[in-house]
Structures are given as C-alpha cells and as structure tokens.
Design an enzyme around this catalytic site. Sequence first.
Site, PDB file in Angstrom:
ATOM      1  N   LYS A  89       0.866  -1.194   0.000  1.00  0.00           N
ATOM      2  CA  LYS A  89       0.000   0.000   0.000  1.00  0.00           C
ATOM      3  C   LYS A  89       0.884   1.219   0.000  1.00  0.00           C
ATOM      4  CE  LYS A  89      -3.894   2.208   0.279  1.00  0.00           C
ATOM      5  NZ  LYS A  89      -3.461   2.911  -0.963  1.00  0.00           N
ATOM      6  N   GLN A 110       7.281   3.824   3.915  1.00  0.00           N
ATOM      7  CA  GLN A 110       5.862   3.449   3.928  1.00  0.00           C
ATOM      8  C   GLN A 110       5.619   2.167   4.731  1.00  0.00           C
ATOM      9  OE1 GLN A 110       3.906   5.574   1.595  1.00  0.00           O
ATOM     10  NE2 GLN A 110       2.201   4.952   2.886  1.00  0.00           N
ATOM     11  N   LYS A 113       5.477   3.298   8.358  1.00  0.00           N
ATOM     12  CA  LYS A 113       4.322   4.187   8.517  1.00  0.00           C
ATOM     13  C   LYS A 113       3.030   3.380   8.545  1.00  0.00           C
ATOM     14  CE  LYS A 113       4.201   7.349   5.376  1.00  0.00           C
ATOM     15  NZ  LYS A 113       3.893   8.226   4.209  1.00  0.00           N
ATOM     16  N   LYS A 125       5.322   1.696  -3.079  1.00  0.00           N
ATOM     17  CA  LYS A 125       5.284   3.061  -3.633  1.00  0.00           C
ATOM     18  C   LYS A 125       5.504   2.965  -5.128  1.00  0.00           C
ATOM     19  CE  LYS A 125       4.864   7.358  -2.269  1.00  0.00           C
ATOM     20  NZ  LYS A 125       4.232   7.915  -1.070  1.00  0.00           N
ATOM     21  N   GLY A 164      -2.677   8.271  -4.293  1.00  0.00           N
ATOM     22  CA  GLY A 164      -1.993   9.467  -4.793  1.00  0.00           C
ATOM     23  C   GLY A 164      -0.773   9.825  -3.967  1.00  0.00           C
ATOM     24  N   ASP A 165       0.002  10.735  -4.498  1.00  0.00           N
ATOM     25  CA  ASP A 165       1.126  11.370  -3.809  1.00  0.00           C
ATOM     26  C   ASP A 165       1.331  12.680  -4.583  1.00  0.00           C
ATOM     27  OD1 ASP A 165       3.378  10.660  -1.687  1.00  0.00           O
ATOM     28  OD2 ASP A 165       4.454  11.567  -3.346  1.00  0.00           O
ATOM     29  N   THR A 209      -4.345  13.584   5.381  1.00  0.00           N
ATOM     30  CA  THR A 209      -2.930  13.724   5.739  1.00  0.00           C
ATOM     31  C   THR A 209      -2.729  14.970   6.605  1.00  0.00           C
ATOM     32  OG1 THR A 209      -2.426  12.698   3.624  1.00  0.00           O
ATOM     33  CG2 THR A 209      -0.577  13.663   4.824  1.00  0.00           C
ATOM     34  N   ASN A 240      -2.110  19.430  -1.477  1.00  0.00           N
ATOM     35  CA  ASN A 240      -3.155  18.779  -0.705  1.00  0.00           C
ATOM     36  C   ASN A 240      -2.819  18.673   0.781  1.00  0.00           C
ATOM     37  OD1 ASN A 240      -3.613  15.705   0.328  1.00  0.00           O
ATOM     38  ND2 ASN A 240      -5.459  16.591  -0.528  1.00  0.00           N
ATOM     39  N   SER A 380      -6.843   5.861   3.689  1.00  0.00           N
ATOM     40  CA  SER A 380      -6.859   4.987   2.512  1.00  0.00           C
ATOM     41  C   SER A 380      -7.259   3.565   2.917  1.00  0.00           C
ATOM     42  CB  SER A 380      -5.473   4.938   1.859  1.00  0.00           C
ATOM     43  OG  SER A 380      -5.300   5.995   0.947  1.00  0.00           O
TER      44      SER A 380
HETATM   45  O1  2IT Z   1       3.046   9.026   1.493  1.00  0.00           O
HETATM   46  C1  2IT Z   1       1.916   8.541   1.704  1.00  0.00           C
HETATM   47  O2  2IT Z   1       1.625   7.958   2.753  1.00  0.00           O
HETATM   48  C2  2IT Z   1       0.904   8.673   0.644  1.00  0.00           C
HETATM   49  N1  2IT Z   1       1.207   9.257  -0.391  1.00  0.00           N
HETATM   50  C3  2IT Z   1      -0.463   8.075   0.804  1.00  0.00           C
HETATM   51  C4  2IT Z   1      -0.452   6.624   0.472  1.00  0.00           C
HETATM   52  C5  2IT Z   1      -1.804   5.964   0.415  1.00  0.00           C
HETATM   53  O3  2IT Z   1      -1.817   4.786   0.055  1.00  0.00           O
HETATM   54  O4  2IT Z   1      -2.817   6.580   0.719  1.00  0.00           O
END
Ligand code: 2IT
Length: 448
Positions: A89, A110, A113, A125, A164-165, A209, A240, A380
């Site tokens: 994810k 990630q 996190k 990612k 997204g990112d 976020t 965002n 998410s």
């Molecule tokens: O850096 C991050 O945690 C994100 N861009 C969101 C990743 C997500 O799967 O919602």
Amino acid sequence: MNYVEKVLENLKNKNPNEPEFLQAATEILHGLKPVFEKHPEYEAAALLERFVEPERVVMFRVPWIDDKGKVQVNKGYRVQYNSAIGPYKGGLRFHPSVNLSIMKFLALEQILKNSLTSLPIGGGKGGSDFDPRGKSDNEVMRFCQSFMTELYRHITPDRDVPAGDIGVGGREIGYLFGQYKRIVGEYKNGVLTGKGISYGGSLIRPEATGFGATYFLVEVLKHKGESIKGKTFALSGFGNVSWGAALKITELGGKVLCISGPDGYVHIPNGMTKEMIDYMLVMRSSGRDKVQDLADKFAGTTFVAGKKPWGNVKADIYMPCATQNEILIADAEAIVKMGIKIVNEVSNMPTTNEAMAYLQEHGVLVCPSKAVNAGGVAVSALEMSQNSERLSWSEEEVDAKLKGIMANIHAQIAKACEEYNLGYNLVAGANIAGFKKVAEAMMAQGIV
Ligand code: 2IT
C-alpha cells in the site's frame, strides 16, 4: 562491526547510486539498533537483510502521445517492498525528479508508517518521472491510461493498492481507475484509494494527511500540557497536504503565517483566512505551481521570491509539507538560531540526516513524518474497508477513526520510548514501534 552496521555497509556497496534510499535506510537502521540487541534471534534469521531488500520492483515504459501528436516516453515504477502485514500500500508520485532511489526511500518509509497505523497494510510506492506541470487534461488522461495499461497486471485489491502522492490527485486516480476497470472488466474499486466519492472514495480522504498531522501534534502538545490554540505555524508547500493542515490548524485556533512553493514563500502576518485556504485548491488545480498567486490575490500578504520559510518566518511550530530534503543543515542552524522549538514533519523525509541530528542535539523536538503523515494512508485503508463491505461511512465516523488512529500512533511511540529508555525521542520511538509489528510478522512467516 555490529549487525546493523554490517547490513548498512552492504546496502551502501550494493546501491551506490541511490542517495535518498540510503539516507532513509541509514536513519531507520540506526534507530533500530536497540531492537537487534534485544532480539539476537532476528540476526540468525537474517531479518534485516530481508527487510531492506524489496520483495519486488517493477520498472516499465510509459509511451503516450501529446497534444501536438508527438510521441513521449516516461519511466514507470512500482516498488512492492514488504507484504508481511498486508497487501502493498502506498501512493504514486508523478514528478520529474522521480527515480528508483526516491521510489525505494518512499516505499521503505511506507512499510513502517503503514505498520504504525495498526491497519493491515504492507509497504509500497510507485510513480513516474512524468511532469504534470503545464499538461492539458487530455494529456494527463492519456498518460494515466498508458501507465495503467502496464501497472494493472501487478495490482489487485488483495495484492497491491496504489493511491496518490505528489502530482497524483483525484483527477489522476479517476483516469487510472477508469482504465483499470476497462482492462480487467470488473468493478474492483478497492484496487486504488483516493477515489472520488461517486465511485467508492472515502469522505475525509483528501483532508486526511493534513488533519492527521494536526491531530498527531495535538497529542504531542497535550503531552507537554499545551494546545494548538493561539500558536503560530510556518508551513511549506501549497498542495493537498498543507491545505488540510492549514484547514485544521485554523479550525483549532492556530494561525498559519506562511505557505510556500517552488517559487518562494508567502508571508501572511495576520494568519490565513478561510478564503485563502480555499484558494490553495484553485492554485493547485491551475497547474501553474506558483505560490505567488496567493499574494497577488490577497491584500496584506507578502511574496518572498526564491526563499524557504525556515529561519525567515518566526513561528511557534514549523511544519514542512512540501517534499523530501527541504530542511538542510543551514536551515536547521537557522531554525535553532530563531528559537523554534517544534518541527512537525509532514512531507516524507523533509529533513536530511545531518539536519535532523543538529536539530535534536540543540533541543528541537522533531515529530517524524512516518508517524505525523500516516493519517493519509490510514484513511486509505479505511477506504479499502468501506469498499470491501460495499458501504460508505459518514464524515464524522471517518474523522473520529482518524483521530483515534493518530492518538494510538502517539501512544505506541511513547510506549516504545519507555520500553527502550529513549526519553521523548519520537524519531527513534517511531522507527522501533513501526518495525516491531513487521518483524514479528516476518519471523512468524518463515524465510520468505
Ligand atoms: O506518502 C503517503 O503515505 C501517501 N502518499 C499516501 C499513500 C496511500 O496509500 O494513501
């Protein structure tokens, strides 16, 4: 040489051209030393060697045709790093700076996190060096369709779930989802998150976020017997993430004194108004990538060209919300000199390792991004839950869950700090707390 240093040395030798990846790996691995001292069985199972090696990396060609009829070719990536606790994810980043090093650093961060959210999601990612700046809507659509025409074979709602990112928002997710659905011929909306509300998106995901980062800070301030009310903030970025943070900070009685862009920063001495915060969305969707537009539109604000806020805007709390490595050693020195006491990192790895060490040595409390910005991916995961049960939750329900998740992340970190005698070192605590669950799951699943 101890185990962690040995693994790190080997990693440096094998990936010499990946500075951002090595930076993230060094920061994380140094923080994990006490864990390996406590668990010698991890070394016997080569846990760290396996943890730093991605399970799979996919790199592919993305050909598309621009509005002039010219053929363009970009690089596409998906790093499927670790699936010990759930499907891969993590977001997709579309930015000209994207390369394998940046993808791997983001995917590695990630993993920890996502573990901190306590939800069942592994780490991944992806993205492309495609530059959305100045592209027409049709060009973005054609690019997204071509990108998905390769990516679709590597993802499913149970295997890998992108979102997204930077450079990938609701519009891009819509085009990506449309193409995925068309190719596989099934309505599997759990394959992507950050979708629009009309086709399986979650309320509060766009805000998550920034809101989550503010909720985390609320916990940190509570720990110090303080609150957001009356405090001043310097933010960077105007995408965002900083939008959501500005919205929640203002709602809780804080004042946002600046935002920034690649062109410089805008100083807002009286604090951002609701109209200014709303205007951030207009600036972002214009595709101009110029924060100066805010100063041009609103009286009482000043645009400062070519500078970052750090050391230039005096505020109680700094919140970098733009991109990696926005706080360099010179910025850290300026931050200490100005007497800033808290840096709440929101963008992924905004601080270089050198700057981080300087800030911590000089008594600045750094709240690490892998904890602070976890609210985005957490919502998410809540979107995935809603897609699985084919229901949508109310705004209040999602927001309450997000608050609970951020408070729980803070509690887990505080507990790890206590267990390992780290004082209130949130950076070290976050690495350990995030790693713990992944390590346990990897040990339980054997040598895979
Ligand atoms: O850096 C991050 O945690 C994100 N861009 C969101 C990743 C997500 O799967 O919602």
